[in-house]
Design an enzyme around this catalytic site. Structure first.
Site, PDB file in Angstrom:
ATOM      1  CG  LEU A 102      39.890  39.274  66.146  1.00 15.13           C
ATOM      2  CD1 LEU A 102      39.964  37.950  66.905  1.00 15.13           C
ATOM      3  CD2 LEU A 102      41.296  39.824  65.928  1.00 15.13           C
ATOM      4  CG  ASP A 103      40.428  40.466  59.034  1.00 15.97           C
ATOM      5  OD1 ASP A 103      39.832  41.529  59.268  1.00 15.97           O
ATOM      6  OD2 ASP A 103      41.605  40.414  58.591  1.00 15.97           O
ATOM      7  CE  LYS A 104      32.784  34.084  56.709  1.00 21.21           C
ATOM      8  NZ  LYS A 104      32.022  34.109  55.456  1.00 21.21           N
ATOM      9  CG  HIS A 187      41.831  43.477  56.054  1.00 21.78           C
ATOM     10  ND1 HIS A 187      41.044  42.653  56.818  1.00 21.78           N
ATOM     11  CD2 HIS A 187      41.139  43.677  54.897  1.00 21.78           C
ATOM     12  CE1 HIS A 187      39.928  42.369  56.161  1.00 21.78           C
ATOM     13  NE2 HIS A 187      39.950  42.986  55.010  1.00 21.78           N
ATOM     14  CE  LYS A 190      43.817  38.291  57.146  1.00 19.36           C
ATOM     15  NZ  LYS A 190      42.364  38.243  57.070  1.00 19.36           N
TER      16      LYS A 190
END
Ligand code: URA
Length: 239
Positions: A102-104, A187, A190
């Site tokens: 998962l992204d930061k 990502h 997004k």
């Protein structure tokens, strides 16, 4: 592994308490009392008992975490805190890693395990394990976006995504949606919204395959999967 480390990691007490117990003859390895706390044992092959009770060493463990923002889905990093840093030290022996990333700045469901085969199976593109996300989107999300996601959208690198199921929860200047995708490109959520000229401003993963985030877990906390959850995961992995 050192015997005192094994037993303390498995929750049988502090290293000091275990040492004392060993001195009193309370710990046996292969039916022989062991007094040397530094003795090495093979946790899988050696039969360790503590006060006559067999110590069952689990080779694999499976944790569900509610990942907070600001933490990396990695095992180590020089600068940032990682999801592994959030675990109790007693979990160190298991050498856990996150299943996928998962992204930061993304929150929510993250599976951590040391079962490489299961992780590999769940992440295999062939499996197409569905992942559902909840997001806040800058811009009014419309039915047209739902249709475009269903057809697949073209990302900035020219990749055409598989169909994504978009559910609009609130269509407003900042919209609220749920999106289910069966891939895990970098990502991806997004970039799918960028493809329809919108911006994700908050992202949380709600589920992965048959497992849903336990909403009673506060951000940064975790628990072991229940037997039932584990079975569902195994069924999916072996399919
Ligand atoms: N898609 C994203 O854009 N980010 C994530 O962290 C997960 C899916």
């Amino acid at each position: 592994m050192r015997l005192d480390k094994l037993l303390s990691n498995m929750g049988y007490g502090t290293r000091r308490e275990i040492k004392l117990l060993m001195k009193k003859g309370g710990v046996q390895v292969n039916a022989e009392p062991v007094k040397d706390a530094a003795q090495h044992v093979d946790p899988v092959k050696d039969e360790v008992t503590i006060l006559g009770e067999r110590v069952v060493y689990k080779e694999f463990i499976y944790l569900m975490m509610n990942k907070p923002q600001g933490v990396l889905s990695a095992t180590e990093d020089k600068r940032d805190q990682t999801v592994i840093d959030l675990l109790d030290a007693e979990k160190d022996i298991f050498e856990l890693f996150p299943v996928g990333r998962l992204d930061k700045d993304t929150e929510g469901f993250l599976l951590l395990t040391n079962d490489g085969k299961l992780a590999h199976n769940l992440l295999s593109p062939k499996k197409g394990v569905p992942k559902t996300y909840y997001a806040h989107i800058e811009g009014i999300v419309t039915e047209e976006d739902t249709e475009r996601f269903l057809e697949g959208v073209i990302l900035d690198d020219g990749y055409e995504t598989k169909p994504g199921k978009l559910r609009i929860l609130k269509s407003a200047d900042v919209s609220e949606i749920e999106l289910t995708i069966t891939e895990g490109k970098f990502h991806q959520v997004k970039r799918m919204f960028e493809a329809v000229d919108k911006k994700v401003v908050y992202l949380k993963r709600l589920s992965m395959g048959p497992l849903a985030l336990d909403e009673s877990l506060s951000l940064g906390s975790y628990r072991e999967l229940t037997e039932e959850e584990l079975q569902l995961l195994m069924q999916l992995s072996e399919k």
